[in-house]
Design a protein around this motif. Structure first.
Motif, PDB file in Angstrom:
ATOM      1  N   GLU A 137      13.022  77.396  52.568  1.00  0.00           N
ATOM      2  CA  GLU A 137      14.362  76.874  52.318  1.00  0.00           C
ATOM      3  C   GLU A 137      14.714  77.074  50.853  1.00  0.00           C
ATOM      4  N   LYS A 138      15.795  77.793  50.599  1.00  0.00           N
ATOM      5  CA  LYS A 138      16.145  78.186  49.235  1.00  0.00           C
ATOM      6  C   LYS A 138      16.305  76.998  48.294  1.00  0.00           C
ATOM      7  N   ASP A 139      16.956  75.926  48.754  1.00  0.00           N
ATOM      8  CA  ASP A 139      17.302  74.832  47.849  1.00  0.00           C
ATOM      9  C   ASP A 139      16.353  73.644  47.932  1.00  0.00           C
ATOM     10  N   ALA A 140      15.288  73.744  48.714  1.00  0.00           N
ATOM     11  CA  ALA A 140      14.326  72.643  48.818  1.00  0.00           C
ATOM     12  C   ALA A 140      13.272  72.757  47.715  1.00  0.00           C
ATOM     13  N   ALA A 141      12.589  71.662  47.465  1.00  0.00           N
ATOM     14  CA  ALA A 141      11.505  71.681  46.490  1.00  0.00           C
ATOM     15  C   ALA A 141      10.443  72.690  46.914  1.00  0.00           C
ATOM     16  N   HIS A 142      10.037  73.533  45.983  1.00  0.00           N
ATOM     17  CA  HIS A 142       9.030  74.570  46.261  1.00  0.00           C
ATOM     18  C   HIS A 142       9.408  75.385  47.502  1.00  0.00           C
ATOM     19  N   ALA A 143      10.707  75.598  47.664  1.00  0.00           N
ATOM     20  CA  ALA A 143      11.238  76.425  48.765  1.00  0.00           C
ATOM     21  C   ALA A 143      10.807  75.927  50.135  1.00  0.00           C
ATOM     22  N   GLY A 144      10.595  74.612  50.268  1.00  0.00           N
ATOM     23  CA  GLY A 144      10.216  74.049  51.559  1.00  0.00           C
ATOM     24  C   GLY A 144       8.765  74.207  51.908  1.00  0.00           C
ATOM     25  N   PHE A 145       7.984  74.785  51.002  1.00  0.00           N
ATOM     26  CA  PHE A 145       6.550  74.946  51.280  1.00  0.00           C
ATOM     27  C   PHE A 145       5.815  73.619  51.158  1.00  0.00           C
ATOM     28  N   SER A 146       6.164  72.806  50.171  1.00  0.00           N
ATOM     29  CA  SER A 146       5.435  71.568  49.910  1.00  0.00           C
ATOM     30  C   SER A 146       6.326  70.599  49.146  1.00  0.00           C
ATOM     31  N   ASP A 147       6.076  69.309  49.338  1.00  0.00           N
ATOM     32  CA  ASP A 147       6.771  68.302  48.539  1.00  0.00           C
ATOM     33  C   ASP A 147       5.860  67.737  47.450  1.00  0.00           C
TER      34      ASP A 147
END
Length: 564
Positions: free
Chosen positions: A432-442
């Protein structure tokens, strides 16, 4: 009805069952590097539950199988390729129950599971090695490769480690050297010992009983060493050989200076591979794919390991994992394989976790990297053999530039700055472009950084765009599956001019003509008069011209037609 060897006693197998058993011929394998796929625990490292979460993405590609890089218990000196327990999951990746659920859910989606068997060596934290090093007369004393020093105290011979320095490490307890082809913390197992072989086969059976469909055999030609520990000779200056890891850099890594006659690819390995195949043949529909790194002898080794139907099902070499990108190179690689490996099978790949991503390796000034990626998968999907895709290539990811302070790969740290290691192809997937670490991890920090340059190629930016590279991959793999001749049909090359690769796939009622322009300038190519085109087939993403029997190709362009 035909019969198939190796079934449980009293069983015969029908033709349809044989087709199912041979699902691996012409299959498409998707490699998952679990550390970098999806983190669900919040520690910045991918895990098995992350793979479960993304199974629908994998299935949507139209692949047949998932190859899981190592997830076994390990101190992670080489990120799982140093195994301390061959029959358990490392807690950072999850549990055996997580693995069982992954297998079940993958099978429900029609996906096979292939796991990495790293059995040429173990971690020095493995209980086998701890016992072996404790004395010279314990039950496992000969399970590893031990040797006395020369009279002057130096190593037994001149063998080198791929990761730098001698392939021998002094042990103060046994007062002997032990052999390691990789890190000093990865001692090599002694396959000359039948008890060790039995123990290894027991670990393979453990995973077979859990339902895995196959094994990717890491460094399969490294299992057996020369009993006499003879020195390797220097490599002839006019010989074409390269470093095993696929990085042709002999000036960077002295491993490339030797002709590796004695530290790998020994004839006794054949006997163990036959034992391994006999075990797999007790189970239905299982397969093996061996990694062969043997320089200029690779094809000869592949032939020895895959012929006769009693050893490995297929192998792959590093022929297409290097920097050469030309029609002549691909023609020569495939033609040589077809002439040397008569009844074996190959698995072709352009990228994996050990080499620079192919878009970066092959890109020239002025190239559009996305167009090059489209061209590459179209070409790979038309080759005869099984094919393997590496996670992220369906997004067009290029090699990441990693700062020295962020490096984790011991190989790259050792040979920096001339060689930057393998971290650049192992960065996390971008979901996900706009998620933290591209949605890989929080997590606050991931084990490798997510490159800023990868964000625009995230799955959520491509998934629903019909013209995206991700959907080009899906369409191209669907095209491959829709033509039976691309799964197992023969492949015959045609005469061409310039940097054009042309060949026919199939025979009888289905023959497809493929023409690839690997150059960057437009070309024209006219097939011989005995090739009559019945129908022009549009390869996804390409629309070359055809007029008066002449094929007109732009740079990095593809033509496909059905022949009469």
């Amino acid at each position: 009805m035909i019969t198939r060897r190796g079934l449980r006693p009293g069983r015969e197998q029908t033709v349809s069952e044989t087709i199912l058993a041979d699902w691996w011929r012409g299959c498409v394998i998707y490699q998952v590097y679990p550390r970098s796929y999806q983190d669900t625990s919040g520690d910045g490292i991918g895990d098995l539950r992350g793979v479960i979460r993304r199974l629908d993405h994998i299935a949507s590609l139209g692949v047949d199988a998932i190859w899981l890089s190592p997830f076994f218990k390990s101190p992670m000196a080489d990120f799982g390729y140093d195994v301390s327990d061959f029959c358990d999951v490392d807690p950072m990746f999850g549990t055996l129950s997580d693995f069982d659920e992954l297998v079940e859910l993958a099978h429900a989606r029609g996906l096979k599971i292939i796991i990495d068997q790293v059995i040429s060596h173990s971690s020095d934290q493995h209980s086998w090695f701890r016992e072996s090093r404790s004395s010279r007369d314990n039950a496992k004393a000969d399970w590893y490769i031990w040797a006395d020093p020369k009279p002057d105290g130096t190593a037994p011979n001149n063998w080198l480690s791929i990761f730098g320095g001698p392939a021998w490490e002094w042990d103060t307890v046994r007062r002997q050297y032990y052999m390691h082809n990789f890190l000093a913390s990865q001692p090599d197992l002694n396959f000359h010992n039948p008890d060790l072989q039995n123990a290894i086969l027991d670990t393979v059976r453990f995973w077979l009983d859990r339902g895995v469909d196959g094994f990717r055999l890491d460094t399969v030609n490294f299992y057996v060493h020369d009993k006499h520990l003879r020195d390797n000779p220097p490599l002839s200056k006019n010989a074409e050989d390269g470093n095993f890891m696929g990085v042709d850099a002999p000036d960077t890594n002295p491993y490339g200076f030797q002709d590796h006659l004695y530290d790998k690819s020994q004839p006794e390995n054949i006997v163990f591979l036959q034992r391994l195949r006999a075990l797999l043949d007790e189970y239905e529909g299982r397969t093996t794919v061996g990694e062969v790194g043997d320089g200029r002898r690779s094809l000869k080794t592949v032939a020895a390991y895959t012929n006769g139907g009693d050893k490995l099902h297929m192998c792959y070499t590093f022929d297409m994992l290097g920097g050469e990108f030309s029609a002549e190179h691909f023609r020569r690689s495939i033609a040589n394989f077809q002439s040397v490996v008569q009844d074996g099978w190959v698995c072709w790949a352009f990228s994996n976790h050990d080499v620079e991503r192919h878009v970066s390796r092959w890109m020239r000034d002025g190239d559009d990297p996305e167009h090059l990626a489209r061209f590459a998968i179209s070409m790979l999907s038309s080759f005869r053999g099984s094919i393997c895709l590496y996670q992220g290539e369906e997004l067009g990811l290029e090699e990441a530039q990693i700062a020295f302070e962020d490096l984790t790969d011991p190989y790259g740290i050792r040979f920096w700055p001339a060689y930057k290691g393998r971290d650049g192809c192992r960065t996390p997937m971008v979901w996900e472009k706009d998620a933290a670490h591209a949605g890989f991890s929080d997590a606050p920090r991931t084990w490798l950084p997510v490159p800023e340059s990868h964000l625009r190629q995230a799955v959520d930016q491509q998934d629903h765009l019909s013209g995206s590279l991700l959907n080009h991959y899906r369409q191209t793999l669907a095209f491959r599956k829709s033509h039976a001749c691309l799964v197992d049909g023969p492949m015959a090359f045609l005469e061409t001019n310039g940097d054009v690769l042309a060949f026919i796939r199939g025979e009888g009622h289905e023959r497809l003509l493929f023409v690839f322009n690997l150059g960057r300038e437009p070309v024209e190519w006219t097939p011989s008069s005995d090739l009559q085109i019945a129908e022009i087939l549009r390869m996804p993403g390409f629309a070359p011209g055809h007029e008066g029997g002449t094929v007109m190709l732009e740079g990095l362009d593809v033509f496909c037609a059905r022949l009469v």
